[in-house]
Design a protein around this motif. Structure first.
Motif, PDB file in Angstrom:
ATOM      1  N   ARG A  53      -7.094 -13.166 -22.851  1.00 40.89           N
ATOM      2  CA  ARG A  53      -6.044 -12.145 -22.933  1.00 40.89           C
ATOM      3  C   ARG A  53      -6.051 -11.232 -21.703  1.00 40.89           C
ATOM      4  O   ARG A  53      -5.005 -10.864 -21.188  1.00 40.89           O
ATOM      5  N   ARG A  54      -7.220 -10.879 -21.231  1.00 47.11           N
ATOM      6  CA  ARG A  54      -7.315 -10.022 -20.042  1.00 47.11           C
ATOM      7  C   ARG A  54      -6.761 -10.736 -18.804  1.00 47.11           C
ATOM      8  O   ARG A  54      -6.056 -10.141 -17.995  1.00 47.11           O
ATOM      9  N   ILE A  55      -7.074 -12.003 -18.668  1.00 51.96           N
ATOM     10  CA  ILE A  55      -6.535 -12.787 -17.553  1.00 51.96           C
ATOM     11  C   ILE A  55      -5.018 -12.825 -17.628  1.00 51.96           C
ATOM     12  O   ILE A  55      -4.324 -12.645 -16.624  1.00 51.96           O
ATOM     13  N   LEU A  56      -4.490 -13.027 -18.839  1.00 53.45           N
ATOM     14  CA  LEU A  56      -3.039 -13.081 -18.996  1.00 53.45           C
ATOM     15  C   LEU A  56      -2.388 -11.728 -18.712  1.00 53.45           C
ATOM     16  O   LEU A  56      -1.290 -11.671 -18.144  1.00 53.45           O
ATOM     17  N   GLU A  57      -3.052 -10.655 -19.086  1.00 52.02           N
ATOM     18  CA  GLU A  57      -2.527  -9.320 -18.763  1.00 52.02           C
ATOM     19  C   GLU A  57      -2.464  -9.107 -17.253  1.00 52.02           C
ATOM     20  O   GLU A  57      -1.479  -8.568 -16.736  1.00 52.02           O
ATOM     21  N   LEU A  58      -3.506  -9.526 -16.561  1.00 55.16           N
ATOM     22  CA  LEU A  58      -3.518  -9.379 -15.101  1.00 55.16           C
ATOM     23  C   LEU A  58      -2.438 -10.241 -14.447  1.00 55.16           C
ATOM     24  O   LEU A  58      -1.791  -9.813 -13.491  1.00 55.16           O
ATOM     25  N   LEU A  59      -2.235 -11.432 -14.971  1.00 53.63           N
ATOM     26  CA  LEU A  59      -1.180 -12.282 -14.438  1.00 53.63           C
ATOM     27  C   LEU A  59       0.195 -11.683 -14.698  1.00 53.63           C
ATOM     28  O   LEU A  59       1.090 -11.769 -13.847  1.00 53.63           O
ATOM     29  N   ALA A  60       0.365 -11.078 -15.869  1.00 55.31           N
ATOM     30  CA  ALA A  60       1.654 -10.450 -16.182  1.00 55.31           C
ATOM     31  C   ALA A  60       1.931  -9.283 -15.237  1.00 55.31           C
ATOM     32  O   ALA A  60       3.081  -9.062 -14.844  1.00 55.31           O
ATOM     33  N   GLU A  90       1.187 -19.258 -24.205  1.00 52.42           N
ATOM     34  CA  GLU A  90       2.633 -19.228 -24.442  1.00 52.42           C
ATOM     35  C   GLU A  90       3.066 -17.921 -25.106  1.00 52.42           C
ATOM     36  O   GLU A  90       4.119 -17.388 -24.812  1.00 52.42           O
ATOM     37  N   GLU A  91       2.236 -17.432 -26.011  1.00 49.65           N
ATOM     38  CA  GLU A  91       2.553 -16.195 -26.738  1.00 49.65           C
ATOM     39  C   GLU A  91       2.568 -14.972 -25.820  1.00 49.65           C
ATOM     40  O   GLU A  91       3.451 -14.120 -25.892  1.00 49.65           O
ATOM     41  N   CYS A  92       1.607 -14.896 -24.942  1.00 49.85           N
ATOM     42  CA  CYS A  92       1.488 -13.722 -24.080  1.00 49.85           C
ATOM     43  C   CYS A  92       2.510 -13.713 -22.949  1.00 49.85           C
ATOM     44  O   CYS A  92       2.933 -12.653 -22.525  1.00 49.85           O
ATOM     45  N   LEU A  93       2.871 -14.866 -22.442  1.00 50.69           N
ATOM     46  CA  LEU A  93       3.815 -14.947 -21.327  1.00 50.69           C
ATOM     47  C   LEU A  93       4.914 -15.962 -21.632  1.00 50.69           C
ATOM     48  O   LEU A  93       5.005 -16.997 -20.981  1.00 50.69           O
ATOM     49  N   PRO A  94       5.758 -15.714 -22.626  1.00 51.36           N
ATOM     50  CA  PRO A  94       6.725 -16.746 -23.016  1.00 51.36           C
ATOM     51  C   PRO A  94       7.836 -16.969 -21.996  1.00 51.36           C
ATOM     52  O   PRO A  94       8.284 -18.078 -21.826  1.00 51.36           O
TER      53      PRO A  94
END
Length: 97
Positions: A53-60, A90-94
């Motif tokens: 989740r942290r990686i996805l937040e940083l990517l967002a 998919e959920e975090c960055l749809p």
């Protein structure tokens, strides 16, 4: 810690046995061992999800400045993650792919 608890259980059972009591030791020791294994497995799974989740937040956060790099990073992330984590990606960055 678990071995100390096991030793305490054995010592209590032994002292009780010397006093004429019979206390089973194997089931509590098995319970301690299995709960320690289950707890460490569950904790590692939760830490893995938090890290993802942290990686996805940083990517967002980086998507607005460099969307192409984020798309490439997401593709590599999907290839490296388990199938169960693909839904989280998919959920975090749809709408970002």
């Amino acid at each position: 810690m678990r071995s100390q608890a096991g030793l305490v259980l054995v010592a209590i059972a032994y002292n009780a046995f010397l006093q004429g009591w019979w206390i089973p030791v194997i089931p509590p020791i098995l319970g301690l061992t299995l709960s320690a294994i289950a707890l460490s497995w569950f904790t590692s799974k939760q830490i893995e999800k938090l890290q993802l989740r942290r990686i996805l937040e940083l990517l967002a956060q980086d998507y607005s400045t460099s969307p192409a790099a984020v798309r490439i990073a997401l593709e590599y992330l999907k290839k490296s993650e388990r199938e169960s984590n693909h839904a989280l990606i998919e959920e975090c960055l749809p709408n970002r792919e």
